[in-house]
Motif scaffolding. Structure first.
Motif, mmCIF file in Angstrom:
data_model
loop_
_atom_site.group_PDB
_atom_site.id
_atom_site.type_symbol
_atom_site.label_atom_id
_atom_site.label_comp_id
_atom_site.label_asym_id
_atom_site.label_seq_id
_atom_site.Cartn_x
_atom_site.Cartn_y
_atom_site.Cartn_z
ATOM 1 N N LYS A 94 86.714 -89.387 147.218
ATOM 2 C CA LYS A 94 87.547 -90.648 147.279
ATOM 3 C C LYS A 94 87.306 -91.102 145.824
ATOM 4 C CE LYS A 94 88.509 -95.182 148.865
ATOM 5 N NZ LYS A 94 88.832 -95.818 150.028
ATOM 6 N N ILE A 95 86.054 -90.886 145.505
ATOM 7 C CA ILE A 95 85.755 -91.351 143.925
ATOM 8 C C ILE A 95 86.680 -90.610 142.915
ATOM 9 C CG2 ILE A 95 84.052 -91.655 142.109
ATOM 10 C CD1 ILE A 95 81.963 -91.599 144.585
ATOM 11 N N VAL A 121 92.377 -100.434 150.097
ATOM 12 C CA VAL A 121 91.345 -101.531 150.190
ATOM 13 C C VAL A 121 90.996 -101.476 151.724
ATOM 14 C CG1 VAL A 121 90.965 -104.128 150.425
ATOM 15 C CG2 VAL A 121 92.269 -103.123 148.614
ATOM 16 N N ASP A 166 90.356 -98.871 153.364
ATOM 17 C CA ASP A 166 89.766 -97.853 153.634
ATOM 18 C C ASP A 166 90.611 -96.874 154.419
ATOM 19 O OD1 ASP A 166 87.831 -95.964 153.510
ATOM 20 O OD2 ASP A 166 86.763 -96.619 155.225
ATOM 21 N N LEU A 175 79.603 -96.553 148.775
ATOM 22 C CA LEU A 175 80.588 -97.123 147.983
ATOM 23 C C LEU A 175 81.627 -97.965 149.049
ATOM 24 C CD1 LEU A 175 81.783 -98.097 145.007
ATOM 25 C CD2 LEU A 175 83.118 -96.039 145.370
ATOM 26 N N ILE A 176 81.961 -97.145 149.916
ATOM 27 C CA ILE A 176 82.855 -97.669 150.828
ATOM 28 C C ILE A 176 82.226 -98.695 151.935
ATOM 29 C CG2 ILE A 176 84.148 -96.677 153.074
ATOM 30 C CD1 ILE A 176 84.531 -93.978 151.721
ATOM 31 N N LYS A 236 83.703 -102.115 152.026
ATOM 32 C CA LYS A 236 84.250 -102.774 153.176
ATOM 33 C C LYS A 236 83.808 -104.082 153.479
ATOM 34 C CE LYS A 236 84.646 -99.093 156.780
ATOM 35 N NZ LYS A 236 83.928 -98.292 157.699
ATOM 36 N N LEU A 256 88.980 -106.996 159.668
ATOM 37 C CA LEU A 256 87.808 -105.933 159.380
ATOM 38 C C LEU A 256 86.544 -106.767 159.129
ATOM 39 C CD1 LEU A 256 89.383 -103.634 156.904
ATOM 40 C CD2 LEU A 256 88.516 -102.968 159.080
#
Ligand SMILES: Nc1ncnc2c1ncn2[C@@H]1O[C@H](COP(=O)(O)OP(=O)(O)O)[C@@H](O)[C@H]1O
Ligand SMILES: [Mg+2]
Lengths: 280, 261
Positions: A3-4, A153, A155, B95-96, B100, B177
């Motif tokens: 992802k990065i 955003v 995810d 990071l995710i 989130k 979310l």
């Protein structure tokens, strides 16, 4: 990890675009520079496709939906053009063959032209026009309205969901459409043969199958996978990285068609070289 | 709940006291696009539970600033800490997880126009979709719509919604979310005064119900007055002023006062 990396690639590409657009006085607007930057970023895009296509999870539902939209929905258009091409080609070729007294070769000659060259190329061009522009405009407008950002955003990998599915669908649907177009084209040819003359369907098709070789069909089908891949790749690339403005949508659709069609011819040229080398 | 939002007239708690719980911190943050130096030196602290409004002219980089927080824009230099973690040092998974916790309401709403309202709301949950039972999903979606007063619209498509409804749906999709920090990019721009006020009140309701920290980018001074505990004015890539509504309204700088006229 992925992802990065992909985000960096994304913003790198954006910056490349900005440098080119907003500061022409700093970076001379050289065509070569522009060309190589474009090639570089298209290459990164392609590599990212191959990386994401093998990585689960797979977007099966979206893939099915896109295949339906891209493949099934193109059937009528492909059928009409295929039929007309077969018909016209037959009518046009008859006088020339008649001059040499070889009118009986008409079905075989038309079949070879359709299956080897005209079916794949014409269908791919139609496909670039219909599907390529559609994908380009769709992704570009999603980009302009920040829908792609919104997916990121929340995810959900927009590259996987939007780009990978569309490229895959284009790659696998175009060959099917070409085979379909070939079939319809031969039927058009059958009608064309029977406008002046009387050839039974059995005779017509048995003559065609006798004259066709595996070497006619196989390379012709293989190259259509590349056509489909190139059209899908360019359309998604142009849409995904379109300029953030409404004019970006039109531009993306337009260059998806122009570059997609150009790629079809380039691949066709390469394919003919490769086949002739392999067959010797 | 929001049909009569105009009469409720919630007020931001102007007596909000910073509790020392910093959720976002920016130190010497810089971002340029080519030679367009958008953010030059941003130093900023956002405290837990507060409503921070960011004012500034169009094109000063307000959107870029909050896009840095969710990772849509990568910073060039400086530090960005979310819950004390330096974003540029985090590994993928962490990071995710961190990002989130941050919800983003896009200026345009960014609704997926090829999907229905229901599908728009389900989309962010796709990853968990297999593990959520159907009835529960239904109730999550219904609750999200109820929170923003859109109960009726569940089977419509975004193109059938009005500007205010689109903003509400965008908000519902973000809230699904359960973010702890909400970033609003010009939530009331392009709306009529009444709808703007409804949206401002909705921001406050959301904050009460979900206990969020909010960052609100706006030109709408009424929205600022209603929602903000603290205001920052952005000018030429730096924070030019900071204070409460009352303080900035009486600022000695006529340029800053001009926002409040
Ligand atoms: N992805 C991008 N690429 C290039 N320039 C950008 C990008 N995003 C924003 N900018 C530029 O940054 C500046 C600030 O934009 P923005 O943050 O959208 O302003 P606003 O304060 O109105 O929200 C503008 O000059 C814009 O052109
Ligand atoms: Mg903005």
């Amino acid at each position: 990890m992925a992802k990065i990396v992909s985000q960096q690639v994304y913003s790198e590409n954006k910056q490349v675009e900005v440098i080119m657009e907003e500061s022409p006085e700093i970076v001379p607007d050289s065509i070569f520079k522009k060309f190589f930057l474009e090639v570089a970023s298209l290459t990164i895009f392609t590599l990212r496709f191959f990386k994401e296509v093998i990585k689960p999870p797979y977007e099966i539902n979206e893939l099915m939906k896109q295949s339906f939209l891209i493949g099934y929905k193109s059937l009528p258009l492909v059928a009409i053009t295929g039929f007309i091409i077969g018909l016209v080609l037959t009518i046009q070729s008859r006088p020339t063959l008649a001059k040499f007294g070889s009118e009986s070769l008409l079905p075989a000659m038309v079949a070879v032209s359709i299956i080897r060259e005209i079916g794949p190329v014409i269908t791919a061009l139609i496909f670039a026009g219909k599907v390529g522009s559609g994908i380009g405009a769709e992704l570009a407008s999603m980009n302009v309205t920040e829908q792609i950002d919104a997916m990121q955003v929340s995810d959900n990998n927009p590259f996987k969901y939007l780009v990978v599915t569309r490229i895959l669908s284009a790659t696998f649907m175009l060959p099917l459409l070409v085979i379909f177009a070939d079939g319809v084209g031969l039927m058009g040819s059958f009608v064309g043969v029977n406008i002046k003359g009387n050839v039974s369907a059995y005779l017509f098709f048995s003559q065609i199958f006798q004259s066709l070789e595996f070497g006619d069909l196989f390379p012709a089908v293989i190259k259509t996978f590349f056509f489909g891949f190139a059209i899908g790749l360019i359309a998604t690339y142009k849409g995904y990285y379109s300029n953030k403005g409404t004019e970006g949508v039109g531009k993306a659709a337009n260059s998806a068609v122009v570059l997609g069609s150009l790629m079809v011819f380039i691949i066709d040229m390469i394919a003919v070289q490769v086949t002739s080398v392999l067959q010797n | 709940m929001t049909q009569n939002a105009t009469d409720i007239d919630l007020k931001a708690e102007t007596d909000y006291k910073p509790n020392g719980n910093v959720v976002i911190k920016m130190e010497h943050l810089k971002k340029s696009f080519g030679n367009n130096h958008v953010l030059r030196d941003i130093n900023l602290v956002i405290n837990k539970g507060e409503n921070l409004a960011i004012l500034g002219q169009s094109g000063t980089g307000k959107s870029v600033l909050i896009k840095c927080i969710v990772g849509l824009v990568e910073i060039d230099d400086g530090k960005l800490l979310i819950y004390g973690k330096n974003i540029s040092e985090l590994k993928d998974k962490e990071l995710i997880e961190t990002q989130k916790k941050v919800g983003f309401l896009f200026q345009s709403g960014a609704l997926y126009d090829s999907m229905t309202v229901r599908e728009n709301l389900e989309f962010p949950l796709r990853k968990q979709l297999s593990s959520i039972p159907k009835e529960e999903l239904e109730s999550i979606v219904k609750e999200a719509l109820h929170d923003v007063g859109l109960d009726e619209a569940i089977d419509k498509t975004p193109s059938e919604l009005s500007g205010g409804m689109r903003k509400r749906l965008g908000l519902a999709r973000t809230l699904i979310l359960k973010p702890e920090i909400m970033l609003y990019d010009e939530p009331t721009t392009g709306l009529d005064p009444i709808t703007s006020k409804e949206i401002s009140n909705l921001i406050l309701e959301v904050q009460k119900k979900y206990n969020t920290t909010s960052v609100i980018i706006t030109h709408d001074i009424e929205c600022t007055r209603l929602t903000a505990n603290r205001i920052i004015v952005l000018k030429e890539g730096v924070c030019a002023a900071e204070g409460t509504f009352a303080e900035l309204e009486k600022s000695a700088d006529p340029w800053i006062r001009s926002f409040f006229e």
